[in-house]
Design a protein around this motif. Structure first.
Motif, mmCIF file in Angstrom:
data_model
loop_
_atom_site.group_PDB
_atom_site.id
_atom_site.type_symbol
_atom_site.label_atom_id
_atom_site.label_comp_id
_atom_site.label_asym_id
_atom_site.label_seq_id
_atom_site.Cartn_x
_atom_site.Cartn_y
_atom_site.Cartn_z
ATOM 1 N N ASP A 1 0.815 -1.215 0.000
ATOM 2 C CA ASP A 1 0.000 0.000 0.000
ATOM 3 C C ASP A 1 0.848 1.266 0.000
ATOM 4 O O ASP A 1 0.388 2.318 -0.429
ATOM 5 C CB ASP A 1 -0.939 0.019 1.207
ATOM 6 C CG ASP A 1 -2.097 -0.953 1.062
ATOM 7 O OD1 ASP A 1 -2.332 -1.457 -0.066
ATOM 8 O OD2 ASP A 1 -2.765 -1.227 2.086
ATOM 9 N N LYS A 2 2.073 1.188 0.474
ATOM 10 C CA LYS A 2 2.954 2.353 0.525
ATOM 11 C C LYS A 2 3.628 2.637 -0.814
ATOM 12 O O LYS A 2 4.304 3.645 -0.960
ATOM 13 C CB LYS A 2 4.018 2.173 1.598
ATOM 14 C CG LYS A 2 3.446 2.233 2.989
ATOM 15 C CD LYS A 2 4.522 2.124 4.025
ATOM 16 C CE LYS A 2 3.887 2.232 5.404
ATOM 17 N NZ LYS A 2 4.874 2.234 6.465
ATOM 18 N N ILE A 3 3.446 1.753 -1.776
ATOM 19 C CA ILE A 3 4.146 1.893 -3.054
ATOM 20 C C ILE A 3 3.218 2.512 -4.096
ATOM 21 O O ILE A 3 2.239 1.892 -4.508
ATOM 22 C CB ILE A 3 4.674 0.532 -3.553
ATOM 23 C CG1 ILE A 3 5.647 -0.036 -2.528
ATOM 24 C CG2 ILE A 3 5.323 0.671 -4.923
ATOM 25 C CD1 ILE A 3 6.083 -1.448 -2.807
ATOM 26 N N ASP A 4 3.540 3.720 -4.500
ATOM 27 C CA ASP A 4 2.842 4.364 -5.611
ATOM 28 C C ASP A 4 3.710 4.119 -6.844
ATOM 29 O O ASP A 4 4.773 4.743 -7.005
ATOM 30 C CB ASP A 4 2.661 5.854 -5.351
ATOM 31 C CG ASP A 4 1.841 6.537 -6.430
ATOM 32 O OD1 ASP A 4 2.042 6.226 -7.634
ATOM 33 O OD2 ASP A 4 0.998 7.384 -6.082
ATOM 34 N N ILE A 5 3.286 3.210 -7.679
ATOM 35 C CA ILE A 5 4.100 2.766 -8.815
ATOM 36 C C ILE A 5 4.413 3.917 -9.772
ATOM 37 O O ILE A 5 5.527 4.017 -10.278
ATOM 38 C CB ILE A 5 3.413 1.596 -9.546
ATOM 39 C CG1 ILE A 5 3.311 0.396 -8.606
ATOM 40 C CG2 ILE A 5 4.167 1.214 -10.811
ATOM 41 C CD1 ILE A 5 2.434 -0.723 -9.116
ATOM 42 N N LYS A 6 3.457 4.794 -10.006
ATOM 43 C CA LYS A 6 3.693 5.913 -10.933
ATOM 44 C C LYS A 6 4.756 6.863 -10.397
ATOM 45 O O LYS A 6 5.653 7.275 -11.124
ATOM 46 C CB LYS A 6 2.396 6.671 -11.194
ATOM 47 C CG LYS A 6 1.448 5.924 -12.090
ATOM 48 C CD LYS A 6 0.223 6.747 -12.411
ATOM 49 C CE LYS A 6 -0.703 5.939 -13.307
ATOM 50 N NZ LYS A 6 -1.864 6.687 -13.719
ATOM 51 N N ILE A 7 4.663 7.224 -9.129
ATOM 52 C CA ILE A 7 5.653 8.139 -8.546
ATOM 53 C C ILE A 7 7.014 7.463 -8.485
ATOM 54 O O ILE A 7 8.034 8.066 -8.806
ATOM 55 C CB ILE A 7 5.197 8.635 -7.162
ATOM 56 C CG1 ILE A 7 3.951 9.514 -7.305
ATOM 57 C CG2 ILE A 7 6.311 9.403 -6.457
ATOM 58 C CD1 ILE A 7 3.319 9.932 -5.998
ATOM 59 N N PHE A 8 7.040 6.193 -8.086
ATOM 60 C CA PHE A 8 8.301 5.458 -8.045
ATOM 61 C C PHE A 8 8.923 5.384 -9.442
ATOM 62 O O PHE A 8 10.111 5.636 -9.612
ATOM 63 C CB PHE A 8 8.084 4.050 -7.492
ATOM 64 C CG PHE A 8 9.343 3.228 -7.452
ATOM 65 C CD1 PHE A 8 10.277 3.408 -6.442
ATOM 66 C CD2 PHE A 8 9.607 2.272 -8.423
ATOM 67 C CE1 PHE A 8 11.437 2.659 -6.402
ATOM 68 C CE2 PHE A 8 10.759 1.518 -8.395
ATOM 69 C CZ PHE A 8 11.680 1.712 -7.381
ATOM 70 N N GLY A 9 8.117 5.063 -10.437
ATOM 71 C CA GLY A 9 8.620 4.952 -11.807
ATOM 72 C C GLY A 9 9.132 6.262 -12.368
ATOM 73 O O GLY A 9 10.004 6.281 -13.236
ATOM 74 N N ALA A 10 8.615 7.379 -11.865
ATOM 75 C CA ALA A 10 9.034 8.699 -12.349
ATOM 76 C C ALA A 10 10.259 9.236 -11.617
ATOM 77 O O ALA A 10 10.765 10.306 -11.961
ATOM 78 C CB ALA A 10 7.876 9.687 -12.202
ATOM 79 N N ALA A 11 10.752 8.508 -10.636
ATOM 80 C CA ALA A 11 11.896 8.966 -9.839
ATOM 81 C C ALA A 11 13.133 9.146 -10.710
ATOM 82 O O ALA A 11 13.372 8.383 -11.651
ATOM 83 C CB ALA A 11 12.188 7.969 -8.726
ATOM 84 N N THR A 12 13.907 10.148 -10.362
ATOM 85 C CA THR A 12 15.181 10.389 -11.026
ATOM 86 C C THR A 12 16.262 9.667 -10.237
ATOM 87 O O THR A 12 16.386 9.860 -9.022
ATOM 88 C CB THR A 12 15.502 11.897 -11.079
ATOM 89 O OG1 THR A 12 14.451 12.563 -11.770
ATOM 90 C CG2 THR A 12 16.820 12.160 -11.768
ATOM 91 N N GLU A 13 17.027 8.835 -10.925
ATOM 92 C CA GLU A 13 18.085 8.086 -10.255
ATOM 93 C C GLU A 13 19.238 9.021 -9.899
ATOM 94 O O GLU A 13 19.546 9.960 -10.627
ATOM 95 C CB GLU A 13 18.600 6.959 -11.142
ATOM 96 C CG GLU A 13 17.575 5.851 -11.343
ATOM 97 C CD GLU A 13 18.137 4.667 -12.072
ATOM 98 O OE1 GLU A 13 18.179 3.590 -11.453
ATOM 99 O OE2 GLU A 13 18.528 4.804 -13.239
ATOM 100 N N GLY A 14 19.871 8.725 -8.758
ATOM 101 C CA GLY A 14 21.034 9.487 -8.338
ATOM 102 C C GLY A 14 22.303 8.861 -8.904
ATOM 103 O O GLY A 14 22.288 7.756 -9.442
ATOM 104 N N LYS A 15 23.393 9.580 -8.755
ATOM 105 C CA LYS A 15 24.682 9.089 -9.236
ATOM 106 C C LYS A 15 25.242 8.045 -8.271
ATOM 107 O O LYS A 15 24.909 8.029 -7.093
ATOM 108 C CB LYS A 15 25.665 10.248 -9.361
ATOM 109 C CG LYS A 15 25.262 11.234 -10.429
ATOM 110 C CD LYS A 15 26.272 12.334 -10.566
ATOM 111 C CE LYS A 15 25.818 13.280 -11.667
ATOM 112 N NZ LYS A 15 26.768 14.335 -11.912
ATOM 113 N N SER A 16 26.106 7.201 -8.796
ATOM 114 C CA SER A 16 26.755 6.191 -7.977
ATOM 115 C C SER A 16 27.678 6.870 -6.970
ATOM 116 O O SER A 16 28.383 7.828 -7.298
ATOM 117 C CB SER A 16 27.569 5.244 -8.855
ATOM 118 O OG SER A 16 28.290 4.341 -8.051
ATOM 119 N N VAL A 17 27.665 6.371 -5.738
ATOM 120 C CA VAL A 17 28.555 6.886 -4.705
ATOM 121 C C VAL A 17 29.664 5.890 -4.381
ATOM 122 O O VAL A 17 30.482 6.141 -3.498
ATOM 123 C CB VAL A 17 27.763 7.258 -3.420
ATOM 124 C CG1 VAL A 17 26.859 8.439 -3.675
ATOM 125 C CG2 VAL A 17 26.989 6.068 -2.892
#
Length: 150
Positions: free
Chosen positions: A93-109
């Protein structure tokens, strides 16, 4: 003649209402079958000076956790356990697939001895994965929730 017209209009009204109701029912069924459902959540982390890696896979039935520390094998850990249905529902229930899918990935650390974290959501429509998307509230919420099972 007057009753014939009234009867015809009544029949047309009834046919129209029945057709509208059938179309509404069919469209409701189509909507329900088109909703993506979360089938599993996987969080994978790797990096750091000690050669750390971990993997947590959660589905509606079970939790699988694996941690490896290359610098100290005594810190390695593997466990599997059953997932409570109410815990799975809370996580899904905590997973909003659309918002998660639209996330911008960060750079590798990893180049600076950091640990990269990738979340992979498997849905009924396929996989969605995002790495180091710390600016996305759904990504962070999923990571925090899954961390509770480590």
């Amino acid at each position: 003649m007057k009753y014939g017209i009234i009867n015809t209009l009544m029949m047309l009204s009834i046919i129209t209402l029945v057709n509208c109701k059938e179309n509404k029912t069919n469209s409701g069924q189509n909507t329900m079958t088109n909703i993506e459902q979360v089938q599993s959540v996987k969080v994978v982390s790797a990096g750091g000076a000690l050669g750390f890696s971990s993997s947590t896979v959660i589905d509606k039935d079970s939790i699988h956790y694996n941690r490896t520390v290359a610098a100290n094998e005594a810190d390695n850990l593997i466990y599997n356990r059953k997932m409570k249905p109410e815990d799975w529902e809370r996580l899904a229930d905590k997973i909003d697939i659309k918002i998660f899918g639209a996330a911008t990935e960060g750079k590798s650390v990893q180049p600076v001895d950091g640990i990269d974290t990738k979340i992979i959501i498997t849905t009924s429509a396929g996989n969605i994965s995002k790495m180091n998307a710390y600016d996305n509230p759904v990504w962070k919420r999923i990571r925090d929730e899954v961390d509770q099972y480590k």
